[in-house]
Design a protein around this motif. Structure first.
Motif, PDB file in Angstrom:
ATOM      1  N   PRO A  81       3.908   1.438   2.069  1.00  0.00           N
ATOM      2  CA  PRO A  81       3.539   2.856   2.003  1.00  0.00           C
ATOM      3  C   PRO A  81       2.578   3.279   3.103  1.00  0.00           C
ATOM      4  CG  PRO A  81       2.369   1.604   0.330  1.00  0.00           C
ATOM      5  CD  PRO A  81       3.372   0.672   0.929  1.00  0.00           C
ATOM      6  N   TYR A  82       2.021   2.299   3.822  1.00  0.00           N
ATOM      7  CA  TYR A  82       1.109   2.596   4.928  1.00  0.00           C
ATOM      8  C   TYR A  82       1.653   2.096   6.258  1.00  0.00           C
ATOM      9  CZ  TYR A  82      -2.412   4.280   1.675  1.00  0.00           C
ATOM     10  OH  TYR A  82      -3.081   5.017   0.731  1.00  0.00           O
ATOM     11  N   MET A  83       2.981   2.134   6.411  1.00  0.00           N
ATOM     12  CA  MET A  83       3.561   1.831   7.718  1.00  0.00           C
ATOM     13  C   MET A  83       3.050   2.852   8.742  1.00  0.00           C
ATOM     14  SD  MET A  83       7.508   3.177   7.324  1.00  0.00           S
ATOM     15  CE  MET A  83       7.797   2.769   5.613  1.00  0.00           C
ATOM     16  N   PRO A  84       3.167   2.586  10.049  1.00  0.00           N
ATOM     17  CA  PRO A  84       2.592   3.470  11.063  1.00  0.00           C
ATOM     18  C   PRO A  84       2.935   4.955  10.910  1.00  0.00           C
ATOM     19  CG  PRO A  84       3.261   1.435  12.082  1.00  0.00           C
ATOM     20  CD  PRO A  84       3.713   1.346  10.645  1.00  0.00           C
ATOM     21  N   LEU A  85       4.160   5.279  10.452  1.00  0.00           N
ATOM     22  CA  LEU A  85       4.547   6.686  10.291  1.00  0.00           C
ATOM     23  C   LEU A  85       3.634   7.430   9.323  1.00  0.00           C
ATOM     24  CD1 LEU A  85       8.449   6.894  10.065  1.00  0.00           C
ATOM     25  CD2 LEU A  85       6.952   8.090  11.672  1.00  0.00           C
ATOM     26  N   GLU A  86       3.065   6.722   8.359  1.00  0.00           N
ATOM     27  CA  GLU A  86       2.210   7.353   7.357  1.00  0.00           C
ATOM     28  C   GLU A  86       0.991   8.012   7.989  1.00  0.00           C
ATOM     29  OE1 GLU A  86       0.101   8.591   3.971  1.00  0.00           O
ATOM     30  OE2 GLU A  86       2.232   8.262   4.331  1.00  0.00           O
ATOM     31  N   LYS A  87       0.520   7.479   9.100  1.00  0.00           N
ATOM     32  CA  LYS A  87      -0.652   8.074   9.765  1.00  0.00           C
ATOM     33  C   LYS A  87      -0.377   9.521  10.147  1.00  0.00           C
ATOM     34  CE  LYS A  87      -3.990   7.240  13.459  1.00  0.00           C
ATOM     35  NZ  LYS A  87      -4.404   6.342  14.577  1.00  0.00           N
ATOM     36  N   GLU A  88       0.844   9.776  10.575  1.00  0.00           N
ATOM     37  CA  GLU A  88       1.235  11.130  10.985  1.00  0.00           C
ATOM     38  C   GLU A  88       1.699  11.973   9.802  1.00  0.00           C
ATOM     39  OE1 GLU A  88       5.037  13.169  13.342  1.00  0.00           O
ATOM     40  OE2 GLU A  88       4.582  11.037  13.630  1.00  0.00           O
ATOM     41  N   LEU A  89       2.455  11.378   8.877  1.00  0.00           N
ATOM     42  CA  LEU A  89       3.126  12.149   7.832  1.00  0.00           C
ATOM     43  C   LEU A  89       2.303  12.315   6.558  1.00  0.00           C
ATOM     44  CD1 LEU A  89       6.737  10.701   8.214  1.00  0.00           C
ATOM     45  CD2 LEU A  89       5.749  12.729   9.297  1.00  0.00           C
ATOM     46  N   THR A  90       1.367  11.413   6.282  1.00  0.00           N
ATOM     47  CA  THR A  90       0.441  11.469   5.132  1.00  0.00           C
ATOM     48  C   THR A  90       1.151  11.596   3.782  1.00  0.00           C
ATOM     49  OG1 THR A  90       0.046  13.886   5.163  1.00  0.00           O
ATOM     50  CG2 THR A  90      -1.339  12.508   6.608  1.00  0.00           C
ATOM     51  N   LEU A  91       2.345  11.069   3.677  1.00  0.00           N
ATOM     52  CA  LEU A  91       3.097  11.185   2.429  1.00  0.00           C
ATOM     53  C   LEU A  91       2.408  10.399   1.306  1.00  0.00           C
ATOM     54  CD1 LEU A  91       5.705  12.732   1.852  1.00  0.00           C
ATOM     55  CD2 LEU A  91       6.970  10.588   2.150  1.00  0.00           C
ATOM     56  N   THR A  92       1.919   9.217   1.626  1.00  0.00           N
ATOM     57  CA  THR A  92       1.256   8.394   0.617  1.00  0.00           C
ATOM     58  C   THR A  92      -0.043   9.036   0.151  1.00  0.00           C
ATOM     59  OG1 THR A  92       2.247   6.373   1.525  1.00  0.00           O
ATOM     60  CG2 THR A  92       0.278   6.114   0.144  1.00  0.00           C
ATOM     61  N   ARG A  93      -0.809   9.562   1.081  1.00  0.00           N
ATOM     62  CA  ARG A  93      -2.061  10.206   0.685  1.00  0.00           C
ATOM     63  C   ARG A  93      -1.805  11.391  -0.234  1.00  0.00           C
ATOM     64  NH1 ARG A  93      -7.406  10.291   1.647  1.00  0.00           N
ATOM     65  NH2 ARG A  93      -8.430  12.280   1.222  1.00  0.00           N
ATOM     66  N   ARG A  94      -0.800  12.196   0.100  1.00  0.00           N
ATOM     67  CA  ARG A  94      -0.499  13.358  -0.741  1.00  0.00           C
ATOM     68  C   ARG A  94      -0.002  12.942  -2.124  1.00  0.00           C
ATOM     69  NH1 ARG A  94       3.612  16.521   2.252  1.00  0.00           N
ATOM     70  NH2 ARG A  94       3.723  14.859   3.811  1.00  0.00           N
ATOM     71  N   ALA A  95       0.722  11.809  -2.178  1.00  0.00           N
ATOM     72  CA  ALA A  95       1.163  11.292  -3.472  1.00  0.00           C
ATOM     73  C   ALA A  95      -0.036  10.823  -4.295  1.00  0.00           C
ATOM     74  CB  ALA A  95       2.143  10.149  -3.265  1.00  0.00           C
ATOM     75  N   LEU A  96      -0.982  10.152  -3.661  1.00  0.00           N
ATOM     76  CA  LEU A  96      -2.182   9.701  -4.370  1.00  0.00           C
ATOM     77  C   LEU A  96      -2.980  10.882  -4.916  1.00  0.00           C
ATOM     78  CD1 LEU A  96      -3.475   6.772  -2.119  1.00  0.00           C
ATOM     79  CD2 LEU A  96      -2.227   6.615  -4.289  1.00  0.00           C
ATOM     80  N   GLU A  97      -3.001  11.978  -4.195  1.00  0.00           N
ATOM     81  CA  GLU A  97      -3.701  13.173  -4.678  1.00  0.00           C
ATOM     82  C   GLU A  97      -3.061  13.679  -5.964  1.00  0.00           C
ATOM     83  OE1 GLU A  97      -5.204  14.936  -0.325  1.00  0.00           O
ATOM     84  OE2 GLU A  97      -3.346  15.663  -1.252  1.00  0.00           O
TER      85      GLU A  97
END
Length: 291
Positions: free
Chosen positions: A88-104
């Motif tokens: 869930p924290y592959m490099p693309l996540e830095k730009e897309l923030t999908l995991t962070r938004r899911a955690l919210e």
């Protein structure tokens, strides 16, 4: 070169069919399809999943909104796991923030969460993880090879072992429950006493609250072929040993796995390092009677 596309998911949480005694997960969440880390043993390449080239990433664009709806409909508050099919924290996540938004979204509903990752990027979200810890939050770092030179061969696009341990220590210092999944330990490659002892000692020094070992690897059609090709490239002569010892077996256990498991449990006991996680427990409120 990684390519990615946006897709619309129909659902985002899937309930496990049976009890999970390793990770304490009830609901599984995958925000992406595919993974950038390129680990040579990755089970996601298996033909049964139909993903094929895992370096071509599908981003579930509507995942946060879908997650919000699904959480609201869940009657059972139980642990959401992420990281089993991709990082869930592959490099693309830095730009897309999908995991962070899911955690919210997960925090708003106060659901427990267990993240499995190889990435240092998880530290970006320590604030959310601290908040989620009020319910339950665990971050497991998959770490399989003590030497960075070896980890780069078997997990070529992931942060090095030393970087993962540094990040784990930072999270532990923030009060976040963290540990290592020491899996897979590949026969003939990293299933050595030296590697195991070094990993366990470093885990303890880095604030690990647990370690979950697997002395061996699982291989299916699709993932096996890729793995064998990678062995030819980076570990000449090892593929032949796999073919002789394991053939087409799914479970490929080290020849001396019993003694290695004994080593793990005895050394963990010496280090006071649990070999099982503490899982989320539903609060039980007892009403006292007044007499």
């Amino acid at each position: 070169m990684t390519t990615y596309k946006y897709i619309q998911a129909k659902s985002i949480l899937s309930r496990l069919r049976k009890k999970d005694d390793y990770f304490g997960i009830t609901y599984n969440m995958n925000l992406y399809r595919g993974c950038q880390h390129g680990c040579i043993y990755c089970d996601t390449r298996s033909a049964c999943y139909g993903i094929n080239d895992i370096s071509s990433i599908s981003v579930k664009e509507n995942a946060p909104e879908l997650l919000q709806k699904e959480l609201a409909s869940k009657k059972e508050k139980a642990t959401i796991g992420t990281g089993s099919m991709n990082d869930p924290y592959m490099p693309l996540e830095k730009e897309l923030t999908l995991t962070r938004r899911a955690l919210e979204k997960i925090y708003l509903r106060r659901f427990p969460v267990h993240i499995i990752t190889k990435s240092t990027l998880v530290y970006r979200d320590y604030d959310l993880l601290q908040a989620l810890s009020g319910t339950y939050a665990a971050v497991s770092f998959t770490i399989t090879a003590f030497k960075d030179s070896l980890s780069r061969k078997i997990e070529p696009n992931a942060p090095s072992t030393s970087e993962r341990f540094r990040t784990m220590k930072l999270l532990a210092e923030k009060g976040i429950y963290t540990g290592i999944t020491m899996m897979p330990l590949l026969p003939f490659i990293n299933d050595t006493e030296e590697n195991i002892r070094s990993l366990l000692l470093k885990a303890k020094e880095s604030g690990a609250g647990y370690v979950i070992p697997m002395i061996g690897v699982t291989l299916r059609n699709g993932s096996r072929e890729y793995f064998y090709n990678a062995l030819d490239e980076s570990f000449p002569g090892i593929k032949g040993k796999y073919m002789v010892r394991f053939g087409d077996k799914y479970e490929c256990f080290s020849k001396n796995y019993k003694s290695l498991y004994k080593l793990v449990y005895e050394y963990c006991k010496e280090l006071n390092l649990p070999t099982r996680m503490t899982f989320y427990q539903t609060d039980i409120h007892t009403q006292l009677s007044l007499f």
